[in-house]
Design a protein around this motif. Structure first.
Motif, mmCIF file in Angstrom:
data_model
loop_
_atom_site.group_PDB
_atom_site.id
_atom_site.type_symbol
_atom_site.label_atom_id
_atom_site.label_comp_id
_atom_site.label_asym_id
_atom_site.label_seq_id
_atom_site.Cartn_x
_atom_site.Cartn_y
_atom_site.Cartn_z
ATOM 1 N N LEU A 1 20.786 -79.657 29.979
ATOM 2 C CA LEU A 1 22.231 -79.813 29.826
ATOM 3 C C LEU A 1 22.980 -79.347 31.067
ATOM 4 C CD1 LEU A 1 24.516 -80.559 27.838
ATOM 5 C CD2 LEU A 1 24.458 -78.181 27.039
ATOM 6 N N ASP A 2 22.520 -78.275 31.672
ATOM 7 C CA ASP A 2 23.181 -77.702 32.857
ATOM 8 C C ASP A 2 22.102 -77.335 33.874
ATOM 9 O OD1 ASP A 2 24.978 -76.672 34.610
ATOM 10 O OD2 ASP A 2 25.598 -74.969 33.366
ATOM 11 N N PRO A 3 21.510 -78.328 34.533
ATOM 12 C CA PRO A 3 20.333 -78.077 35.389
ATOM 13 C C PRO A 3 20.608 -77.201 36.595
ATOM 14 C CG PRO A 3 21.104 -80.342 35.636
ATOM 15 C CD PRO A 3 21.861 -79.765 34.489
ATOM 16 N N GLY A 4 21.846 -77.151 37.055
ATOM 17 C CA GLY A 4 22.151 -76.345 38.229
ATOM 18 C C GLY A 4 22.555 -74.919 37.925
ATOM 19 N N ARG A 5 22.596 -74.578 36.662
ATOM 20 C CA ARG A 5 22.969 -73.210 36.279
ATOM 21 C C ARG A 5 21.984 -72.202 36.893
ATOM 22 N NH1 ARG A 5 22.495 -71.090 30.015
ATOM 23 N NH2 ARG A 5 23.004 -68.903 30.366
ATOM 24 N N ARG A 6 22.517 -71.105 37.382
ATOM 25 C CA ARG A 6 21.666 -70.094 38.010
ATOM 26 C C ARG A 6 21.045 -69.195 36.948
ATOM 27 N NH1 ARG A 6 24.021 -66.711 42.974
ATOM 28 N NH2 ARG A 6 24.029 -68.844 43.792
#
Length: 238
Positions: free
Chosen positions: A169-174
């Motif tokens: 859903l949010d692949p770039g989330r750290r």
């Protein structure tokens, strides 16, 4: 003398009062759905601690080849709410809360519930398939009976679905690996799947060497990634 004409002022109605804040905004219903899942796991764990309930819990909250043979299909889901030890419960619920907090709001409450339950069913199916394969490989009656009766509990498969679903859903989330190394969420999902794949290969060479249901973790993880991926393609994500 000519009389003065006065224009009539039109009657202006006062604007309606603003609507009250929605229940969703006030109480955070999407987030409450997540905490309801956490609460359900805690309640089931509490029942496991009471010896009077343990016969019932073993019958209806433990997944096994035997339970499915006896048509207790519900154990494919109820086992995903069962943790026997506090550490197992804590680990699963922390992972679910950390990765799953945004899922009910972004996907919607029904889709989040579907994600958790689908993860449970696919995870259970994967573990049952592994157990059936192990049972078919041996001809020793005692070992076959042990595999038939071996039970599996834990929310790990359903939690794995939520973890990989959140990463898709949010692949770039750290995400901080071991709380130290920052990596993108999609990278964490890859490592998550690889670790269980490696564990599954190790278990294949030493079937009794691990009590971790790696096959169930993998089934849940792949189900979660596929479910959320399809929702993104369909434009059903907020």
């Amino acid at each position: 003398a000519r009389g003065l004409a006065f224009a009539r002022r039109p009657h202006v109605r006062p604007p309606p009062p603003p609507p009250p804040p929605s229940f969703v905004t006030q109480s955070g219903v999407p987030e409450l759905s997540l905490f309801s899942v956490v609460g359900a796991n805690m309640v089931v764990h509490a029942f496991w601690q009471d010896r009077r309930w343990q016969p019932f819990m073993h019958r209806h909250f433990v997944l096994s080849l035997e339970s499915v043979r006896r048509r207790r299909w519900h154990t494919m889901i109820t086992s995903a709410f069962s943790q026997l030890s506090p550490s197992h419960l804590l680990t699963n619920m922390v992972m679910l809360s950390f990765f799953g907090l945004s899922l009910p709001r972004r996907l919607g409450v029904p889709a989040f519930a579907t994600l958790y339950l689908a993860g449970s069913v696919v995870s259970s199916s994967a573990w049952l398939a592994e157990q059936q394969t192990l049972r078919d490989r041996t001809s020793a009656l005692r070992e076959r009976a042990e595999i038939q009766a071996a039970g599996c509990v834990g929310a790990s498969g359903a939690v794995a679905a939520c973890v990989t679903g959140a990463c898709v859903l949010d692949p770039g989330r750290r995400v901080y690996l071991f709380f130290l190394v920052p990596i993108p969420a999609i990278g964490f999902a890859g490592l998550y799947v690889l670790s269980d794949f490696w564990g599954l290969l190790a278990a294949a060479h030493d079937p009794g060497g691990s009590a971790v249901a790696h096959s169930g973790h993998l089934g849940g993880a792949l189900a979660g990634a596929a479910f959320v991926g399809l929702m993104r393609v369909a434009g059903r994500v907020r």
